[in-house]
Scaffold this active site. Structure first.
Site, short mmCIF file in Angstrom:
data_model
loop_
_atom_site.label_atom_id
_atom_site.label_comp_id
_atom_site.label_asym_id
_atom_site.label_seq_id
_atom_site.Cartn_x
_atom_site.Cartn_y
_atom_site.Cartn_z
N ASP A 194 -4.68 23.67 -9.22
CA ASP A 194 -3.68 23.31 -10.50
C ASP A 194 -2.59 22.82 -9.77
OD1 ASP A 194 -1.59 23.11 -12.23
OD2 ASP A 194 -2.55 24.77 -13.78
N HIS A 195 -2.65 21.61 -9.49
CA HIS A 195 -1.49 21.11 -8.30
C HIS A 195 0.01 21.61 -8.78
CE1 HIS A 195 -0.79 17.79 -10.85
NE2 HIS A 195 0.33 17.69 -10.44
N HIS A 257 -1.16 23.44 -16.56
CA HIS A 257 0.10 23.38 -16.06
C HIS A 257 0.94 24.27 -17.09
CE1 HIS A 257 -1.63 20.47 -13.63
NE2 HIS A 257 -1.13 19.33 -14.40
#
Lengths: 502, 281
Positions: A194-195, A257
């Protein structure tokens, strides 16, 4: 008995985190992510000498391409997207170890070809049979690839799988995927990316909360009135209709996110910063989120409108989107974390496409001063303190305080104290992908999502979507370039509060 | 514009910061992480300015360059400038104050420096060239959190004396030496090559580096290590008991990166301190 002597010369030498020699294999190498994020990140790591010396990259995709063409295409991508200046020697170091394998993912012959290519690289470049497989492919392809990879996994040497979101499309499919992965691979080998978690400011949230004595004592229901989390984008769906029609804002942003940002904001202090402890605390928050009733969730879809002065199409007019699509491009919700720290403190969250401004912020809204001794007129317009963590675009933290306006009398106004991240430490902020790729090579899982977290996230999303199935929304319900549908305003106004005007 | 009192210089800095932002825009920010002092005798002025240019972007802070001129007429002369870097919609400013300490003023630098320090933040001093290790040096040592020298800049014949003097300050402030940092890549290779007897080493490098490596081996191994030194500008080879140590991979880091690394550390390094003590013997 032999005595082992400790090396007296090692003491005091800086411990450098350099990963083991390995081959980085990208499935979906012809895609956008590889060009825009993965290669620029690999280049920046090479630029800072953070990659192992014995290293190779193999691109795998369906498109026919030669090694040479693949190198050229990636070189232009690096020149265009990398944050560091282009240096021939750095690029050459990477390019020498680059190969390309064109194959269908379910093709045995292709997979054999990949195995041969990897074995050859082990021989030529000393990559020690260590493999990092990066899945930059649609979720449907993951299972197929895993079925091919699993039986072929090399020993000795480690194997790590980095898997891009979305991890499944609901709880059941996520569990299915985990099951398929776990047939061949252990949880310690699976890195769900999950960047957002790779972003400096997101990690700074932990530093802010747990390394400062002044915030944590007031980080609770007693002093905080509510929390607002905004993830807004001005862009539309950018040729991703196929994916977005299935996902919507709820699966694209909320499920991953947004819930991760919320978990970091609300979590208890972990006992240490190891991957298990941090994730244990996050999962507790996700578990204590109670399912919001239908009145506490608002969905929206954009119609035509203006973004930065330019007229843009409605969602239903975008290419490959159904003319009667019911996909949500906006979600707002009021969530509660049912625990001792946060009981009755609402977390208002909103996210969407084609909104007025691109930003990701977490705003902690404190309660008003209990009894300001000033005349009412002097504090007119004064708002309670807000601590805002800016995740993007300008990473930093700001605190709004009340201050006296200079001059006779006693007028008090809000003043923002800003801390710009890049302003204090101008070392150039690393891209999230650099940090995450490096962590995966090092086997460090703190910033990756664990199975139980993903499952908690999906069960909340599934419950919300189940409620949506019962009615038919009147879409579109907000104009592009605005802050979402009126119902989102009503959601928060019912409680006598308002969204921050950013 | 030049000033001769601390108050004047503070006002000048505030005015400069104000003037550097565009009219109608939010004022530029000052984000401070440290005060960085540099003691720069005449012959080091050019080199110091060059390193500063490489450093300012990485460590925005207040930099105070002290130029001692004891042979000139008694005078204190200061000027201030602000370097701003674009950042998002606004800019971030770092301050540079140049102080010329002439005549008597050069003998009591702390009284000029102390009022210019940013409160509550760490203070680093980069001392250019060989210190005299007298009262002037000690005044500065006592107001900083970290002293950074580069003993490669010291005359070869005075190195042992310099190390002995430096060692006497270890309890007063944290000390680091850029010459020592430059040996780190080689020390890593040496550690990898251990075990060995190391009765005799031969080093091609600056004399400072040869002495520090020998001092390090002496203090870590606990026995005498003879050192043969072949002069060179950079560390190029190390032989232990006649056997060559493999050269470390990659290029040595540039000076501003080495200094920048030092500015990020705050604690004493006992391995370094023992090496210096042994190098001074």
């Amino acid at each position: 008995m032999t005595e082992t002597l400790e090396n007296p010369l090692v003491e005091g030498l800086k411990v450098r985190r350099t990963p083991d020699p390995c081959v980085f294999v990208i499935f979906g190498a012809s895609g956008d992510l590889t060009q825009r994020k993965l290669f620029p990140a690999l280049y920046s790591l090479a630029y800072r000498r953070l990659l192992p010396e014995k290293f190779a990259v193999v691109g795998v995709a369906r498109t026919e391409e030669t090694d040479e063409a693949f190198r050229d295409r990636m070189e232009s991508a690096v020149r265009e997207h990398a944050r560091d200046p282009f240096r021939d020697d750095v690029w050459q170091g990477l390019a020498d170890g680059m190969r390309y394998v064109a194959t269908e993912f379910d093709n045995d012959e292709g997979e054999e070809q990949l195995s041969r290519c990897l074995a050859q690289l082990d021989e030529e470049r000393g990559t020690g049979r260590n493999r990092l497989y990066y899945f930059a492919v649609p979720p449907s392809a993951i299972g197929t690839i895993v079925n091919e990879l699993g039986p072929r996994r090399t020993t000795p040497g480690w194997v790590r799988l980095v898997i891009e979101k979305p991890f499944g499309h609901d709880l059941e499919s996520a569990r299915d995927l985990t099951k398929r992965l776990q047939e061949y691979f252990a949880e310690e080998e699976i890195f769900r990316i999950d960047h957002y978690l790779g972003k400096e400011t997101v990690q700074n949230m932990l530093a802010l909360r747990f390394s400062n004595g002044i915030f944590e004592p007031i980080w609770n229901r007693q002093f905080i009135d509510h929390v607002q989390i905004t993830v807004s984008e001005t862009i539309g769906i950018e040729n991703r209709a196929g994916y977005y029609e299935q996902a919507g804002a709820i699966r694209d942003i909320f499920q991953n996110h947004l819930l991760q940002l919320l978990a970091l904001t609300a979590m208890e202090p972990p006992i240490d910063f190891t991957s298990e402890q941090v994730r244990n605390e996050k999962v507790k928050v996700l578990r204590s989120l109670h399912t919001p009733g239908p009145k506490s969730v608002v969905r929206g879809q954009y119609g035509r409108g203006y973004v930065e002065g330019e007229e843009v199409l409605a969602y239903r007019e975008e290419e490959r989107v159904a003319a009667d699509s019911l996909t949500d491009t906006f979600v707002a919700a009021k969530l509660y974390v049912d625990n001792w720290r946060w009981a009755d403190t609402p977390f208002y969250v909103r996210m969407g496409k084609r909104l007025a401004r691109r930003e990701t912020t977490i705003a902690i809204q404190f309660k008003s001063a209990p009894h300001p001794p000033f005349e009412e007129a002097s504090t007119e317009g004064l708002k309670p303190n807000v601590l805002v963590v800016h995740v993007q675009p300008d990473e930093g933290v700001s605190l709004a305080i009340g201050a006296k306006v200079p001059g006779a009398g006693m007028t008090i106004r809000n003043v923002h104290m800003d801390f710009l991240y890049g302003g204090a430490f101008r070392t150039g902020l690393p891209e999230a992908y650099e940090r995450l790729i490096l962590d995966a090579m090092l086997g460090e899982q703190t910033l990756f999502t664990r199975t139980d977290e993903v499952e908690e996230q999906w069960s909340l999303v599934d419950a919300i979507i189940a409620a949506w199935r019962r009615d038919r929304p009147a879409f579109p319900n907000y104009a592009a370039g605005t802050w979402g549908p009126v119902s989102a305003e009503e959601l928060i106004q019912r409680d006598g509060r308002a969204w921050r005007r950013n | 514009m030049s000033a001769s009192t601390v108050l004047e210089i503070e006002r000048e800095l505030a005015a400069l910061r104000d003037a550097s932002s565009a009219p109608g825009q939010a004022p530029n920010q000052r984000t401070s992480v440290m005060t960085h002092l540099a003691w720069v005798p005449g012959e080091w002025e050019d080199a110091a300015e060059k390193t500063l240019a490489g450093l300012a972007e990485q460590h925005p802070s207040r930099t105070i360059l002290l130029f001692p001129r004891p042979d000139e007429d008694d005078e204190l002369e200061m000027d201030a400038s602000v370097q701003c870097f674009a950042f998002g919609d606004s800019a971030v400013c770092a301050e540079v104050i140049r102080v010329r300490l002439c005549g008597e003023r050069a003998r009591h630098p702390a009284s000029v420096v102390v009022p210019l320090l940013i409160a509550d933040l760490p203070v680093f001093v980069r001392w250019r060239g060989m210190p005299e290790f007298g009262d002037v040096f000690d005044e500065i040592v006592d107001v900083v959190d970290r002293l950074i020298v580069d003993s490669t800049e010291w005359p070869d014949g005075k190195l042992e004396h310099g190390y002995r003097e430096l060692a006497q300050r270890f309890d007063r402030t944290v000390v680091s030496d850029i010459a020592w940092e430059r040996t780190e890549r080689w020390r890593r290779e040496l550690a990898g090559a251990w075990p060995f007897g190391a009765r005799e080493i031969s080093v091609t490098a600056t004399r400072a580096q040869a002495l520090l490596i020998a001092g390090w081996l002496r203090s870590r191994l606990g026995h005498e290590v003879g050192v043969e030194h072949e002069p060179a500008d950079v560390l190029t080879s190390v032989y232990v008991d006649g056997k060559a140590i493999e050269a470390p991979p990659g290029e040595p880091p540039p000076p501003s990166e080495l200094l920048s690394d030092q500015l990020e550390r705050f604690t004493r390094d006992p391995v370094y301190e023992s090496a210096v003590r042994a190098a001074g013997e």
